[in-house]
Design a protein around this motif. Structure first.
Motif, PDB file in Angstrom:
ATOM      1  N   ALA A  27      -0.908   7.094  11.108  1.00  0.00           N
ATOM      2  CA  ALA A  27      -2.005   6.143  10.902  1.00  0.00           C
ATOM      3  C   ALA A  27      -2.894   6.141  12.135  1.00  0.00           C
ATOM      4  CB  ALA A  27      -1.463   4.746  10.632  1.00  0.00           C
ATOM      5  N   TYR A 182      -4.318   4.761   6.910  1.00  0.00           N
ATOM      6  CA  TYR A 182      -2.923   5.150   6.714  1.00  0.00           C
ATOM      7  C   TYR A 182      -2.800   6.022   5.466  1.00  0.00           C
ATOM      8  CZ  TYR A 182      -3.179   0.668   4.076  1.00  0.00           C
ATOM      9  OH  TYR A 182      -3.535  -0.380   3.260  1.00  0.00           O
ATOM     10  N   SER A 184      -2.807   7.253   1.955  1.00  0.00           N
ATOM     11  CA  SER A 184      -3.318   6.612   0.745  1.00  0.00           C
ATOM     12  C   SER A 184      -3.823   7.686  -0.219  1.00  0.00           C
ATOM     13  CB  SER A 184      -4.452   5.637   1.077  1.00  0.00           C
ATOM     14  OG  SER A 184      -5.083   5.163  -0.102  1.00  0.00           O
ATOM     15  N   ASP A 189      -7.568   1.608   3.296  1.00  0.00           N
ATOM     16  CA  ASP A 189      -7.160   1.292   4.657  1.00  0.00           C
ATOM     17  C   ASP A 189      -6.833  -0.184   4.753  1.00  0.00           C
ATOM     18  OD1 ASP A 189      -9.645  -0.114   4.878  1.00  0.00           O
ATOM     19  OD2 ASP A 189     -10.640   1.716   5.553  1.00  0.00           O
ATOM     20  N   VAL A 209      -5.794  -6.413   2.983  1.00  0.00           N
ATOM     21  CA  VAL A 209      -5.332  -5.162   2.391  1.00  0.00           C
ATOM     22  C   VAL A 209      -5.613  -5.063   0.894  1.00  0.00           C
ATOM     23  CG1 VAL A 209      -3.483  -4.772   4.047  1.00  0.00           C
ATOM     24  CG2 VAL A 209      -3.000  -6.023   1.937  1.00  0.00           C
ATOM     25  N   LEU A 211      -3.564  -2.458  -1.217  1.00  0.00           N
ATOM     26  CA  LEU A 211      -2.624  -1.352  -1.234  1.00  0.00           C
ATOM     27  C   LEU A 211      -2.898  -0.445  -2.436  1.00  0.00           C
ATOM     28  CD1 LEU A 211       0.756  -3.086  -0.263  1.00  0.00           C
ATOM     29  CD2 LEU A 211      -1.015  -2.149   1.235  1.00  0.00           C
ATOM     30  N   ASP A 212      -2.370   0.763  -2.382  1.00  0.00           N
ATOM     31  CA  ASP A 212      -2.621   1.740  -3.434  1.00  0.00           C
ATOM     32  C   ASP A 212      -2.261   1.184  -4.816  1.00  0.00           C
ATOM     33  OD1 ASP A 212      -3.593   3.601  -1.717  1.00  0.00           O
ATOM     34  OD2 ASP A 212      -2.152   5.165  -2.217  1.00  0.00           O
ATOM     35  N   ARG A 221       2.919   2.802  -1.195  1.00  0.00           N
ATOM     36  CA  ARG A 221       2.884   1.392  -0.806  1.00  0.00           C
ATOM     37  C   ARG A 221       3.972   1.024   0.202  1.00  0.00           C
ATOM     38  NH1 ARG A 221       1.291   1.380  -6.050  1.00  0.00           N
ATOM     39  NH2 ARG A 221       3.422   1.152  -6.846  1.00  0.00           N
ATOM     40  N   GLN A 224       2.669   2.057   3.551  1.00  0.00           N
ATOM     41  CA  GLN A 224       1.505   1.261   3.926  1.00  0.00           C
ATOM     42  C   GLN A 224       1.923  -0.112   4.441  1.00  0.00           C
ATOM     43  OE1 GLN A 224      -0.750   1.313   0.280  1.00  0.00           O
ATOM     44  NE2 GLN A 224      -1.724   3.278   0.714  1.00  0.00           N
TER      45      GLN A 224
END
Length: 347
Positions: A27, A182, A184, A189, A209, A211-212, A221, A224
């Motif tokens: 990251a 990070y 993904s 991000d 955030v 997250l994916d 995830r 992340q």
């Protein structure tokens, strides 16, 4: 030669700053600026926050007890609202304005705003809103920091609670802001920042955030959230909030696995669904949006369900459709979350 030395010095400075913000092999921390609206220039301009005069990340260097310091710091109310505003739905500008109105009418009114999945058109609605221009600091002035993405996150801090210079101990101080790139699948991000709470400038790390998405295996995830959790534990105090997208078995255990407190489960016994409650989604209702903390104490958390765009009932129908004034269109497919929190004793 002087230009070369200048570039080397800037590189070293940037490297030191990024290293102090993140220590993860996969990251990268990308510093950016805070912005405030300048009425004379009629534009958002970058600002450079100054460090609090009594900066004390976790220490106690005066004669007050830890409880006394914490009690004084907690005289500043901290309420954060987060909302995924749905970049894919129609009428993003109009929907964004409705969400802003809902935030403005909350009691207590939030002083920290997190938005996820903000398309560029909705970003323009945020940055053009008179309330935002007059009363808020913004992480963005345009989509420059979005790395070509069509939607991203934005963080706003209230000027009534925060300042970026001076020694006004009635206000918290805004600090550094940066994005963490990070792993993904979608180029996402984490949007991170520091705030410093008086009287000793106790540092709190805030992370916004998205997250994916989707049940894709192997999921990114876990990695992340692990990166974010490590950042929060390194800071000692912090909160991560936004769309966690827990759609695979085991995703709901990620918060506790990373030694963070899931605020909803801490304060409530109900499911707390924030998505799919309208029955129009192909998947069952879920608690996609969360608050997770370390070194902080949540005092309340509530769900703010979206309203719908309303038809004024007059005028040309085609124009109403063009303006987004149509009945039955929800502000978002997500509900928002509002959380009030305070510090625990200085570590």
């Amino acid at each position: 030669m002087a230009l070369l030395f200048s570039k080397v010095a800037q590189y070293v400075q940037d490297w030191r700053q990024r290293s102090s913000l993140l220590n993860e092999p996969d990251a990268t921390a990308i510093p950016q600026s805070w912005h405030q609206f300048d009425q004379q220039q009629t534009d958002w301009i970058s600002i450079t926050p100054s460090k609090p005069a009594n900066l004390s990340g976790t220490g106690n260097d005066n004669k007050e007890t830890e409880s006394e310091i914490t009690d004084r710091a907690n005289t500043i109310p901290l309420t954060l609202m987060t909302w995924n505003v749905d970049a894919m739905a129609d009428y993003p500008e109009r929907r964004m304005l409705e969400v802003l109105s809902a935030f403005r009418n909350q009691s207590p009114q939030p002083n920290i705003l997190f938005f996820q999945e903000v398309p560029k058109s909705a970003l323009a609605s945020i940055l053009g809103h008179s309330w935002i221009r007059n009363d808020w600091y913004s992480s963005e002035r345009d989509a420059t920091q979005w790395s070509g993405q069509q939607f991203a996150t934005i963080t706003l801090l209230s000027k009534q609670t925060f300042n970026h210079h001076g020694d006004d101990l009635s206000k918290a101080r805004i600090g550094q802001i940066w994005r963490v790139k990070y792993p993904s699948r979608f180029g996402r991000d984490a949007l991170c920042c520091h705030m410093f709470v008086p009287p000793l400038g106790v540092r709190v790390r805030l992370v916004n955030v998205h997250l994916d998405s989707l049940p894709i295996q192997p999921s990114l995830r876990p990695r992340q959230l692990a990166i974010i959790a490590n950042m929060l534990h390194a800071a000692g105090r912090g909160v991560v909030a936004g769309d966690f997208n827990p759609v695979l078995p085991g995703d709901d255990d990620l918060v506790s696995a990373n030694r963070l407190v899931d605020v909803w489960t801490e304060l409530h016994q109900t499911e707390g669904f924030t998505w799919g409650i309208d029955g129009q989604q192909p998947f069952p209702p879920a608690r996609l949006d969360k608050f997770a903390m370390v070194g902080l104490k949540a005092t309340a958390i509530d769900i703010i369900h979206p309203g719908v765009l309303s038809n004024p009932g007059e005028g040309d129908k085609d124009q109403d459709l063009k303006d987004g004034l149509v009945p039955g269109v929800p502000w978002s497919d997500h509900s928002g979350l509002r959380c009030s929190f305070s510090l625990v004793n200085v570590l």
